[in-house]
Design a protein around this motif. Structure first.
Motif, PDB file in Angstrom:
ATOM      1  N   LEU A   1      20.918  46.245  38.828  1.00 27.57           N
ATOM      2  CA  LEU A   1      21.232  46.342  40.262  1.00 27.57           C
ATOM      3  C   LEU A   1      20.049  46.902  41.046  1.00 27.57           C
ATOM      4  N   ILE A   2      19.337  47.840  40.459  1.00 21.94           N
ATOM      5  CA  ILE A   2      18.161  48.400  41.120  1.00 21.94           C
ATOM      6  C   ILE A   2      17.076  47.332  41.280  1.00 21.94           C
ATOM      7  N   LEU A   3      16.886  46.510  40.253  1.00 25.71           N
ATOM      8  CA  LEU A   3      15.938  45.402  40.360  1.00 25.71           C
ATOM      9  C   LEU A   3      16.376  44.417  41.448  1.00 25.71           C
ATOM     10  N   ALA A   4      17.686  44.149  41.516  1.00 23.74           N
ATOM     11  CA  ALA A   4      18.209  43.260  42.557  1.00 23.74           C
ATOM     12  C   ALA A   4      17.958  43.860  43.945  1.00 23.74           C
ATOM     13  N   ALA A   5      18.072  45.185  44.058  1.00 27.34           N
ATOM     14  CA  ALA A   5      17.816  45.858  45.337  1.00 27.34           C
ATOM     15  C   ALA A   5      16.382  45.655  45.788  1.00 27.34           C
TER      16      ALA A   5
END
Length: 300
Positions: free
Chosen positions: A274-278
């Motif tokens: 999710l952090i990478l997606a952010a």
């Protein structure tokens, strides 16, 4: 499309973030061998000595503004590194990385409050993704903040003002001078704190392991990452920079698992994704908006 200079800047910021991610397990290992404030003093002193010859090459940029910028940024950063040092005594490297990364929330909010900078919708979505990712990794329903975790949390608030100060005062031409002055301020500050807090008798336990950790932490987090952030953050926005800095806890966890054998959980994998997606979402949103706009343009 993003300007080439901004793409280059964000590329360097990713590698700066890698250096910071490595810093957590390095500091954790260093603290097991030596007193933390001495370790910080040596890191910043060596970084200053390494980069100080560049002052001659950039002497035309040694002026009142660059000195003021380096002094302000260094003074803001001193309590941050000391809080990080103290917090790592009482929590894990991976936990510290994810709690510290909460500054991705503080920066856009603080920027909006103090400088009236509106938060765009893609940035809001990215902030939400990043916070959810951090929450999953930290397992907030089970999270009990100990004193180490609390110190890292306060450190993340202080780092918010460091990012905003860099955005306000740093310029690409003066970045090297500002970096060297910052490192000088940090080394003097840490030396002063070490002088006050050190035990009466402090025998330094020199070993090849300590030297290796000191050299690696000097070259990557202290020298390269500080220079890269000071030089390239002004070429992008504080909001986009903080999205890139989302990667810091991911890198911290990877190296903590690799070097310190900390446990890798499914929460870390989901939260890290999710952090990478952010980080990726603002670029995707801009790409789709650009192509939608071109598609809707009437044919001539």
């Amino acid at each position: 499309m993003l300007p080439r200079s901004q793409i280059k800047a964000e590329f360097f910021l990713v590698f700066a973030t890698l250096g910071w991610g490595i810093n957590y397990p390095l500091m954790k290992m260093g603290l097991q061998l030596e007193q933390g404030t001495w370790f910080l003093f040596m890191r910043f002193l060596l970084s200053f000595l390494l980069l100080s010859p560049l002052l001659w090459l950039h002497r035309q940029y040694i002026n009142r503004h660059s000195f003021k910028a380096g002094l302000i940024c260094g003074l803001i950063f001193i309590p941050c590194v000391q809080l990080m040092n103290w917090g790592l005594h009482h929590t894990t490297a991976s936990n510290a990385g994810f709690i510290f990364a909460l500054f991705i929330l503080w920066v856009p909010i603080t920027n909006a409050l103090f400088f009236k900078t509106p938060i765009s919708n893609p940035i809001k979505v990215s902030m939400a993704l990043g916070i959810v990712g951090l929450a999953i990794i930290a397992q907030v329903h089970k999270l009990h903040l100990n004193m180490g975790d609390l110190a890292i949390l306060i450190c993340s608030l202080g780092y918010t003002f460091y990012i905003l100060a860099l955005d306000r005062y740093s310029t690409p031409k003066e970045s090297t001078v500002i970096t060297v002055i910052q490192l000088l301020v940090l080394s003097i500050g840490c030396m002063a704190i070490y002088g006050v807090t050190k035990p009466e008798i402090h025998h330094i336990n020199w070993s090849w392991q300590l030297i290796g950790i000191l050299v690696l932490s000097t070259l990557l987090p202290s020298t390269f990452a500080t220079w890269a952030q000071t030089r390239y953050q002004p070429d992008t926005t504080p909001e986009r920079a903080t999205l890139i800095f989302n990667l810091e806890p991911v890198f911290a966890t990877i190296f903590a698992v690799w070097w310190l054998h900390e446990a890798l959980t499914i929460n870390m994998l989901i939260g890290g994704s999710l952090i990478l997606a952010a980080m990726v979402w603002p670029n995707l949103a801009e790409y789709f908006h650009h192509h939608k706009f071109k598609k809707n343009q009437p044919l001539s």
